[in-house]
Design a protein around this motif. Structure first.
Motif, PDB file in Angstrom:
ATOM      1  N   ILE A  45      12.695   4.046  -2.550  1.00 65.38           N
ATOM      2  CA  ILE A  45      12.116   3.551  -3.806  1.00 65.38           C
ATOM      3  C   ILE A  45      11.271   4.634  -4.459  1.00 65.38           C
ATOM      4  CG2 ILE A  45      10.442   1.920  -4.763  1.00 65.38           C
ATOM      5  CD1 ILE A  45      11.521  -0.197  -2.923  1.00 65.38           C
ATOM      6  N   ALA A  46      10.493   5.366  -3.666  1.00 63.84           N
ATOM      7  CA  ALA A  46       9.687   6.462  -4.206  1.00 63.84           C
ATOM      8  C   ALA A  46      10.574   7.499  -4.875  1.00 63.84           C
ATOM      9  CB  ALA A  46       8.856   7.102  -3.093  1.00 63.84           C
ATOM     10  N   GLN A  47      11.711   7.789  -4.255  1.00 68.08           N
ATOM     11  CA  GLN A  47      12.630   8.770  -4.835  1.00 68.08           C
ATOM     12  C   GLN A  47      13.131   8.302  -6.200  1.00 68.08           C
ATOM     13  OE1 GLN A  47      16.712   8.863  -3.704  1.00 68.08           O
ATOM     14  NE2 GLN A  47      16.659  11.057  -3.252  1.00 68.08           N
ATOM     15  N   TYR A  48      13.510   7.032  -6.289  1.00 71.64           N
ATOM     16  CA  TYR A  48      14.037   6.489  -7.541  1.00 71.64           C
ATOM     17  C   TYR A  48      12.973   6.528  -8.647  1.00 71.64           C
ATOM     18  CZ  TYR A  48      16.414   3.278 -10.729  1.00 71.64           C
ATOM     19  OH  TYR A  48      17.009   2.710 -11.839  1.00 71.64           O
ATOM     20  N   LEU A  49      11.747   6.156  -8.301  1.00 73.98           N
ATOM     21  CA  LEU A  49      10.660   6.184  -9.285  1.00 73.98           C
ATOM     22  C   LEU A  49      10.318   7.613  -9.682  1.00 73.98           C
ATOM     23  CD1 LEU A  49       8.324   3.457  -7.723  1.00 73.98           C
ATOM     24  CD2 LEU A  49       9.866   3.193  -9.670  1.00 73.98           C
ATOM     25  N   MET A  50      10.267   8.525  -8.694  1.00 76.79           N
ATOM     26  CA  MET A  50       9.882   9.905  -8.982  1.00 76.79           C
ATOM     27  C   MET A  50      10.901  10.596  -9.866  1.00 76.79           C
ATOM     28  SD  MET A  50       6.929  10.959  -8.043  1.00 76.79           S
ATOM     29  CE  MET A  50       7.255  12.697  -8.331  1.00 76.79           C
ATOM     30  N   TRP A  51      12.176  10.307  -9.679  1.00 77.22           N
ATOM     31  CA  TRP A  51      13.185  10.932 -10.542  1.00 77.22           C
ATOM     32  C   TRP A  51      12.880  10.636 -12.004  1.00 77.22           C
ATOM     33  CZ3 TRP A  51      16.595  10.403 -14.406  1.00 77.22           C
ATOM     34  CH2 TRP A  51      17.606  11.370 -14.535  1.00 77.22           C
ATOM     35  N   MET A  89       2.277   7.784  -3.396  1.00 73.92           N
ATOM     36  CA  MET A  89       3.251   6.697  -3.350  1.00 73.92           C
ATOM     37  C   MET A  89       3.735   6.452  -1.929  1.00 73.92           C
ATOM     38  SD  MET A  89       5.352   7.874  -6.753  1.00 73.92           S
ATOM     39  CE  MET A  89       6.809   6.906  -6.429  1.00 73.92           C
ATOM     40  N   LEU A  90       3.926   7.521  -1.167  1.00 70.13           N
ATOM     41  CA  LEU A  90       4.476   7.414   0.180  1.00 70.13           C
ATOM     42  C   LEU A  90       3.438   7.067   1.235  1.00 70.13           C
ATOM     43  CD1 LEU A  90       6.843  10.511   0.110  1.00 70.13           C
ATOM     44  CD2 LEU A  90       7.557   8.109   0.162  1.00 70.13           C
ATOM     45  N   HIS A  91       2.166   7.448   0.987  1.00 67.18           N
ATOM     46  CA  HIS A  91       1.152   7.319   2.029  1.00 67.18           C
ATOM     47  C   HIS A  91      -0.071   6.502   1.623  1.00 67.18           C
ATOM     48  CE1 HIS A  91       3.396  11.121   2.814  1.00 67.18           C
ATOM     49  NE2 HIS A  91       3.516  10.540   3.986  1.00 67.18           N
ATOM     50  N   GLY A  92      -0.137   6.082   0.370  1.00 65.88           N
ATOM     51  CA  GLY A  92      -1.245   5.237  -0.057  1.00 65.88           C
ATOM     52  C   GLY A  92      -2.578   5.950  -0.148  1.00 65.88           C
ATOM     53  N   ARG A  93      -2.577   7.272  -0.163  1.00 70.45           N
ATOM     54  CA  ARG A  93      -3.811   8.063  -0.273  1.00 70.45           C
ATOM     55  C   ARG A  93      -3.451   9.446  -0.799  1.00 70.45           C
ATOM     56  NH1 ARG A  93      -3.820  11.756   3.838  1.00 70.45           N
ATOM     57  NH2 ARG A  93      -2.498  11.303   5.656  1.00 70.45           N
ATOM     58  N   SER A 116      11.988  12.004   5.270  1.00 69.90           N
ATOM     59  CA  SER A 116      13.052  12.946   5.592  1.00 69.90           C
ATOM     60  C   SER A 116      12.568  14.387   5.448  1.00 69.90           C
ATOM     61  CB  SER A 116      14.249  12.720   4.671  1.00 69.90           C
ATOM     62  OG  SER A 116      13.906  13.052   3.328  1.00 69.90           O
ATOM     63  N   HIS A 117      13.318  15.314   6.068  1.00 70.53           N
ATOM     64  CA  HIS A 117      12.992  16.735   5.933  1.00 70.53           C
ATOM     65  C   HIS A 117      13.127  17.186   4.480  1.00 70.53           C
ATOM     66  CE1 HIS A 117      12.472  17.454  10.174  1.00 70.53           C
ATOM     67  NE2 HIS A 117      13.660  16.955  10.460  1.00 70.53           N
ATOM     68  N   GLU A 118      14.085  16.608   3.762  1.00 65.82           N
ATOM     69  CA  GLU A 118      14.248  16.960   2.350  1.00 65.82           C
ATOM     70  C   GLU A 118      13.026  16.545   1.543  1.00 65.82           C
ATOM     71  OE1 GLU A 118      18.081  16.824   4.302  1.00 65.82           O
ATOM     72  OE2 GLU A 118      16.528  15.273   4.096  1.00 65.82           O
ATOM     73  N   CYS A 119      12.448  15.402   1.898  1.00 64.69           N
ATOM     74  CA  CYS A 119      11.243  14.940   1.206  1.00 64.69           C
ATOM     75  C   CYS A 119      10.054  15.844   1.532  1.00 64.69           C
ATOM     76  CB  CYS A 119      10.950  13.496   1.584  1.00 64.69           C
ATOM     77  SG  CYS A 119       9.564  12.751   0.693  1.00 64.69           S
ATOM     78  N   ILE A 120       9.945  16.263   2.786  1.00 66.77           N
ATOM     79  CA  ILE A 120       8.865  17.168   3.183  1.00 66.77           C
ATOM     80  C   ILE A 120       8.959  18.471   2.398  1.00 66.77           C
ATOM     81  CG2 ILE A 120       7.942  18.565   5.085  1.00 66.77           C
ATOM     82  CD1 ILE A 120       8.873  16.304   6.961  1.00 66.77           C
ATOM     83  N   GLY A 123       0.790  -1.236   0.000  1.00 65.15           N
ATOM     84  CA  GLY A 123       0.000   0.000   0.000  1.00 65.15           C
ATOM     85  C   GLY A 123       0.812   1.271   0.000  1.00 65.15           C
ATOM     86  N   VAL A 124       2.084   1.197   0.387  1.00 67.21           N
ATOM     87  CA  VAL A 124       2.959   2.364   0.386  1.00 67.21           C
ATOM     88  C   VAL A 124       4.360   1.931  -0.063  1.00 67.21           C
ATOM     89  CG1 VAL A 124       1.696   3.583   2.201  1.00 67.21           C
ATOM     90  CG2 VAL A 124       3.579   2.062   2.811  1.00 67.21           C
TER      91      VAL A 124
END
Length: 278
Positions: A108-114, A202-206, A226-230, A102-103
């Protein structure tokens, strides 16, 4: 399955064997296909002419490895046919999320988002506005985590004057707020917002809610990222488009520049479950 009853030997349908239906898009159905001469896997929808024009623009050499490749197309009196590559193995990102519990992990999210952001930048560079970037329009190879952006059926050419309407088939949770606030939106800021929604899902499933945006804005994270992700999420999910980060700058934010010290963990669980979603 098999070739339809078409008499012209030069017709596109004589070059491909068509199989089971894979799904439905806003502008037509999608079926499996195999090219007779080399057994290349493919699928073909029946799109509107604009989708073909956008695909022609996108597929000019050099093309983008993260955008689905058009292999062939043909217009007929009553419909159009377009043949696209069919990556094997692959599943759309919505199904990939389900196979991953579900998340996704932040790494992995970073790699896909790039890859998705790279594809979105490539589209706008070529003058194409995808207009429907969402989980279901990103194919993921569950073994390598390589992605392909698909389905330009809601797309348009990039216009400096912007747009005043959304197509009924594009997906509401990804709409940029200015569409509701002002009745008008522009390609790049709207793309940035949809990318922010995509990453949050991708990170939270909603999809993000008002409370989530508030927490991002005051940097009081209730999220295990991470703070960088926020900061990355907040830069893309600004309500006002003039405050949003520019699409061209997204890949240069700290979240990507700093990276992660450990090797990328391949999602073997999703890869094993892939067969039930093909």
């Amino acid at each position: 399955a098999g070739r339809p009853a078409i008499r012209r030997r030069d017709h596109i349908c004589w070059r491909y064997k068509f199989g089971a239906r894979l799904g439905e898009g806003g502008f037509g159905s999608v079926r499996k296909g195999t090219r007779y001469k080399d057994s290349l896997k493919a699928f073909h929808p029946k799109p509107l002419p604009l989708e073909i024009a956008l695909a022609v623009i996108i597929n000019r050499k050099p093309n983008c490895p993260h955008i689905i490749e058009m292999l062939d197309w043909q217009d007929d009196p009553d419909y159009y046919l377009i043949v696209l590559e069919r990556p094997v193995p692959s599943m759309d990102m919505g199904k990939f999320l389900k196979c991953s519990g579900g998340v996704l992990s932040e790494q992995i999210a970073q790699y896909l988002m790039w890859q998705v952001i790279y594809a979105a930048n490539f589209c706008c560079y070529r003058g194409v506005f995808h207009r429907d970037i969402k989980l279901e329009n990103v194919l993921v190879n569950p073994t390598t985590l390589e992605i392909k952006l698909i389905d330009f059926g809601c797309g348009d050419l990039v216009k400096d004057s912007g747009y005043s309407t959304h197509l009924v088939y594009s997906t509401k949770p990804y709409f940029s707020p200015e569409y509701h606030d002002r009745g008008r939106y522009h390609a790049k800021p709207a793309t940035v917002y949809s990318l922010g929604v995509l990453l949050f899902a991708m990170l939270h499933g909603r999809f993000p809610k008002a409370r989530d945006l508030y927490c991002l804005g005051i940097n009081q994270s209730v999220f295990a990222v991470s703070h960088e992700c926020i900061r990355f999420l907040w830069a893309g999910l600004q309500r006002h488009p003039e405050h949003r980060i520019a699409l061209e700058q997204m890949l240069y934010l700290d979240w990507f520049v700093l990276g992660f010290p450990n090797p990328l963990p391949i999602n073997r669980n999703a890869s094993k479950q892939h067969s039930c979603h093909r």
